[in-house]
Design a protein around this motif. Sequence first.
Motif, PDB file in Angstrom:
ATOM      1  N   GLY A  89       0.962  -1.127   0.146  1.00 45.50           N
ATOM      2  CA  GLY A  89       0.037   0.027  -0.185  1.00 45.50           C
ATOM      3  C   GLY A  89       0.671   1.274  -0.222  1.00 45.50           C
ATOM      4  N   THR A  90       0.224   2.496   0.404  1.00 45.22           N
ATOM      5  CA  THR A  90       1.030   3.706   0.678  1.00 45.22           C
ATOM      6  C   THR A  90       1.279   3.932   1.753  1.00 45.22           C
ATOM      7  OG1 THR A  90      -0.361   4.323  -1.790  1.00 45.22           O
ATOM      8  CG2 THR A  90       0.628   5.999  -0.217  1.00 45.22           C
ATOM      9  N   LEU A  91       2.292   4.664   2.016  1.00 46.62           N
ATOM     10  CA  LEU A  91       3.454   5.151   3.717  1.00 46.62           C
ATOM     11  C   LEU A  91       1.987   6.241   3.905  1.00 46.62           C
ATOM     12  CD1 LEU A  91       6.987   4.472   2.667  1.00 46.62           C
ATOM     13  CD2 LEU A  91       5.975   2.864   4.677  1.00 46.62           C
ATOM     14  N   ILE A  92       1.392   5.960   5.409  1.00 43.76           N
ATOM     15  CA  ILE A  92       0.698   6.813   5.636  1.00 43.76           C
ATOM     16  C   ILE A  92       1.331   8.018   6.499  1.00 43.76           C
ATOM     17  CG2 ILE A  92      -1.461   7.808   6.666  1.00 43.76           C
ATOM     18  CD1 ILE A  92      -2.026   4.496   5.847  1.00 43.76           C
ATOM     19  N   PRO A  93       0.869   8.838   6.504  1.00 44.45           N
ATOM     20  CA  PRO A  93       2.097  10.448   7.836  1.00 44.45           C
ATOM     21  C   PRO A  93       1.075   9.756   8.991  1.00 44.45           C
ATOM     22  CG  PRO A  93       0.911  11.632   6.284  1.00 44.45           C
ATOM     23  CD  PRO A  93       0.863  10.626   5.491  1.00 44.45           C
ATOM     24  N   MET A  94       2.733   9.821  10.360  1.00 45.36           N
ATOM     25  CA  MET A  94       2.189  10.230  11.876  1.00 45.36           C
ATOM     26  C   MET A  94       2.579  11.107  12.426  1.00 45.36           C
ATOM     27  SD  MET A  94       1.877   6.656  13.905  1.00 45.36           S
ATOM     28  CE  MET A  94       3.655   6.604  14.396  1.00 45.36           C
ATOM     29  N   VAL A  95       2.416  11.794  13.328  1.00 48.14           N
ATOM     30  CA  VAL A  95       2.760  12.776  14.094  1.00 48.14           C
ATOM     31  C   VAL A  95       2.424  12.540  15.088  1.00 48.14           C
ATOM     32  CG1 VAL A  95       2.485  15.165  14.310  1.00 48.14           C
ATOM     33  CG2 VAL A  95       2.258  14.949  12.106  1.00 48.14           C
ATOM     34  N   VAL A  96       3.793  12.187  16.027  1.00 47.13           N
ATOM     35  CA  VAL A  96       3.965  12.109  17.333  1.00 47.13           C
ATOM     36  C   VAL A  96       4.827  13.302  18.164  1.00 47.13           C
ATOM     37  CG1 VAL A  96       5.899  11.064  18.929  1.00 47.13           C
ATOM     38  CG2 VAL A  96       4.690  10.279  16.458  1.00 47.13           C
TER      39      VAL A  96
END
Length: 417
Positions: free
Chosen positions: A20-27
């Motif tokens: 699939g497609t890499l998804i952004p995650m904010v920490v």
Amino acid sequence: MKAAKPTNASPEPPRPARRGTLIPMVVVSDAACALEVNGDPIAALEPGAVKKLSVWPGDQLVKCASTDEPGEVFSVVQSIKTGEQTVLQIGLASRVEAVRQKREAQAQSFLAEDELWSQAGQGGTAANLQAYLEKYPNGRFVDQAKGFLAESTHRAEEDADWKRAATSTQLTAVHDYVEKYPAGRYLDTAQQRMEFIKRLPVRPVLPFPVGEDIWEALENSAFYLDLPRRSHKVTVKISSTVLSKPIMGSAVNWSQATTREIVPLSDKCVTLHTVRQKSAPSDAPSDVMDDYQCGQLKLETVVSGKLVRAVSLADVEAFIQSDKVLREKPPCEVPSSGPATAFHAALTGTATRYGCATGEYYFEDLSVWLYELGEMDTEKQQYILPGPGYHFESVADGDSGSKITTTYVGFSWSDST
């Protein structure tokens, strides 16, 4: 997006499908921590700093271990969905602060406990040890405190038992200590005490027994132990005339005969048995008095079979204290010796002065004191061995104006040892 909630468990890192497609995650973290995702180290986060990641869809195990408190770890399984941006809020600050406060409170508690223990530790009193145990029943030094307290209690009990035995003049009291404490701290001293007791002179038998505390005080004193040995029975016979001149009325005179027996009761003590008979009136009964004494200390006085005076412990302690003071700084030269003939031509041997009071001369050949053998001249306030014609004046009891003149006719003694 809602912030993810940490889980209590530490699950195994998931293995998301890498498709699939890499998804952004904010920490974002509210405390400094080391971030890792699925077991892979990512970055060191500072408080409030934003970290942007790209992750595959699916469950991601996110952990962040506190930099200040490594034992505190934020852990959550974050579900990442295609088409959604995930913002993960890491909440560690309150937990880190709670741990810090707990540690500081514990440190303060330890300091207070350490301070109390420094007072109550080895060598501390039983009261201090008990105070520690009551304040810190689960403290770090509880086992030691209980051991020291048991030892302190045992030591205090032994001290109390020895205090009683150390002044006793009864062998049984010291034996009891030795049997109770076969490895006691005072064992050597106890052995010495028993040897001391064995060497004590035999106590005299008195018609009216005195208390054990009185005998202990006497037998522990230098006064009693230093008294010379008594071995002679001496009988003194005295004849005299007495003239009484009252302020008003006629003078009265009479003669009297006195017999005084000095009888050893023990090595240190005697009975002075005195019988006095007056010539007038002719039917007057004899005065009979028995003084039971050790040196000049009278234990009891019996008149016609009745006890009229018995020594008390306070009397004995005062007498011994006075004797001790005189021994430490005597106002005269003692002991000092000279010929006994200086007191009476019939005496032989040596007269030794052991004390500075009148009468404290000891006649070695008769083993009697001057105050036992002689008479008190109340005018000169001294003991004398009177010859025929010797006289002195005194004031009658209860009549300050009346004078009594005593004149000696005869004075002799015999040694029937």
